[in-house]
Write a protein that holds these residues in place. Sequence first.
Motif, PDB file in Angstrom:
ATOM      1  N   SER A  29      51.224  37.676  28.803  1.00 32.40           N
ATOM      2  CA  SER A  29      50.561  38.656  28.743  1.00 32.40           C
ATOM      3  C   SER A  29      49.464  38.765  27.590  1.00 32.40           C
ATOM      4  O   SER A  29      48.580  39.507  27.712  1.00 32.40           O
ATOM      5  N   VAL A  30      49.764  38.531  26.465  1.00 34.15           N
ATOM      6  CA  VAL A  30      48.680  38.234  25.324  1.00 34.15           C
ATOM      7  C   VAL A  30      47.436  37.348  26.093  1.00 34.15           C
ATOM      8  O   VAL A  30      46.465  37.766  25.791  1.00 34.15           O
ATOM      9  N   GLY A  31      47.661  36.323  27.038  1.00 34.14           N
ATOM     10  CA  GLY A  31      46.712  35.590  27.587  1.00 34.14           C
ATOM     11  C   GLY A  31      45.808  36.601  28.183  1.00 34.14           C
ATOM     12  O   GLY A  31      44.605  36.567  28.383  1.00 34.14           O
ATOM     13  N   GLU A  32      46.473  37.226  29.161  1.00 31.63           N
ATOM     14  CA  GLU A  32      45.795  38.320  29.953  1.00 31.63           C
ATOM     15  C   GLU A  32      44.964  39.319  29.195  1.00 31.63           C
ATOM     16  O   GLU A  32      43.745  39.539  29.626  1.00 31.63           O
ATOM     17  N   THR A  33      45.372  39.827  28.026  1.00 28.65           N
ATOM     18  CA  THR A  33      44.709  40.802  27.335  1.00 28.65           C
ATOM     19  C   THR A  33      43.508  40.036  26.558  1.00 28.65           C
ATOM     20  O   THR A  33      42.457  40.568  26.804  1.00 28.65           O
ATOM     21  N   LEU A  34      43.587  39.067  26.320  1.00 25.12           N
ATOM     22  CA  LEU A  34      42.312  38.119  25.735  1.00 25.12           C
ATOM     23  C   LEU A  34      41.340  37.918  26.822  1.00 25.12           C
ATOM     24  O   LEU A  34      40.170  37.828  26.460  1.00 25.12           O
ATOM     25  N   VAL A  35      41.732  37.466  27.901  1.00 24.34           N
ATOM     26  CA  VAL A  35      40.812  37.577  29.204  1.00 24.34           C
ATOM     27  C   VAL A  35      40.014  38.931  29.009  1.00 24.34           C
ATOM     28  O   VAL A  35      38.887  38.726  29.338  1.00 24.34           O
ATOM     29  N   GLY A  36      40.640  40.102  29.022  1.00 22.03           N
ATOM     30  CA  GLY A  36      39.764  41.240  28.964  1.00 22.03           C
ATOM     31  C   GLY A  36      38.822  41.407  27.760  1.00 22.03           C
ATOM     32  O   GLY A  36      37.914  41.728  28.043  1.00 22.03           O
ATOM     33  N   VAL A  37      39.440  41.008  26.872  1.00 17.96           N
ATOM     34  CA  VAL A  37      38.919  41.153  25.374  1.00 17.96           C
ATOM     35  C   VAL A  37      37.127  40.240  25.616  1.00 17.96           C
ATOM     36  O   VAL A  37      36.368  40.707  25.318  1.00 17.96           O
ATOM     37  N   ASN A  38      37.594  38.957  25.954  1.00 16.56           N
ATOM     38  CA  ASN A  38      36.367  38.010  26.188  1.00 16.56           C
ATOM     39  C   ASN A  38      35.214  38.333  27.100  1.00 16.56           C
ATOM     40  O   ASN A  38      34.385  38.389  27.097  1.00 16.56           O
ATOM     41  N   LEU A  39      36.083  39.027  28.300  1.00 16.31           N
ATOM     42  CA  LEU A  39      35.085  39.390  29.239  1.00 16.31           C
ATOM     43  C   LEU A  39      34.119  40.354  28.697  1.00 16.31           C
ATOM     44  O   LEU A  39      32.832  40.399  29.069  1.00 16.31           O
ATOM     45  N   TYR A  40      34.495  41.290  28.045  1.00 16.43           N
ATOM     46  CA  TYR A  40      33.678  42.501  27.400  1.00 16.43           C
ATOM     47  C   TYR A  40      32.844  41.886  26.388  1.00 16.43           C
ATOM     48  O   TYR A  40      31.698  42.086  26.098  1.00 16.43           O
TER      49      TYR A  40
END
Length: 360
Positions: A29-40
């Motif tokens: 789940s941390v990896g997925e939150t980082l995907v969202g952070v990086n996307l923005y």
Amino acid sequence: MLGAWDAEPARADILIGQTTAVTGPVAASVGETLVGVNLYLNSVNARGGVNGEKIKLITLDDKFEPPLAGENAKRLIEQDNVVALFMSRATPHTQAILPLLAKNGIALVAPSTGAMVFHQPVNPLVFNVRSSYQAETEKAVEHLHTLGLNRIAMVHVDDSFGEDCLAGAMKGFNATKLQPVAVIKADRSKPDYAAIVPQLIKENAQAVLWIGSSVAVSDGVKALRKAGSAMQVVTVSNNASSGFAKQLGDAVRGVIVTQVFPSERAMGYSINREAAALAKADGSVTISPSVMEGFASAKVLVEGLRRAGPKPTREKVVAALSSMNHFDLGGLEVGYGPGDRTGLNFVDLSIIDAKGQFRR
């Protein structure tokens, strides 16, 4: 160590620090939150950054160990000279950071935990984005009651996160005039499923609110199903990730997960349309609830940096966030003020289907 932008030009002017569990039981789940952070953040940097300055996120792996989270935060503040801390993960881990905030006058933006200790009493340096775990567990119990499931048990990790979720659940039990048929504490690292599952079955629980890491809860669900139990399982938004659904395997169907953001497929929210457009342009991003938490949190961080002006300092970032009364994330409003660091107040429920998709 992970960087949040990969553009070549010049150096990053604004340094943001993060300690989180890049590895360990919540890594999915941390990896997925980082995907969202990086996307923005990547999209912001591609447009020139904030006030002409690029943003660099320095992410250190605390391996889901609270003492290491504290050590990482100290390094980020004292050696890397970051202007703000961002999106720490989990309750005891974030608690390990708190003494450093006041000592250094630095903000913590969007901790990825809904623990009430970060809401009340108000810490002026903690700027929450997501809703509280207590709100989630209270609503979960009330929802189960509306389904006619009144024999409800609770299994919770034996730490401050678990105790906080229990406090919220008890509000739900009190509101529905119910009592839990069992409250079972589980070791954070090695839950004793051989003892937990028989107790749940013995108490004839119709539903269980299971609080823990994605690995702990998914293994618990599988142990229940292996024992022949079809009781309803509910968990909270720390497990609102595609990774959690994959970990459930054949036991995925029907698990309920509380959510602190609207469905990622609800295109009436402009934040979802924005994320979907960026994901489509990227070509490698699949939107999930955890991705949206990271995306929304990054939007709050960037707005705080924008309002802090060129060459933001720690003091300017705190002042800018403190005066952010009304900020539209895209159909969701975040606001802070004197005595208020709550952020959003949104809780919903989802159920995972046989394909691992979260349905509302």
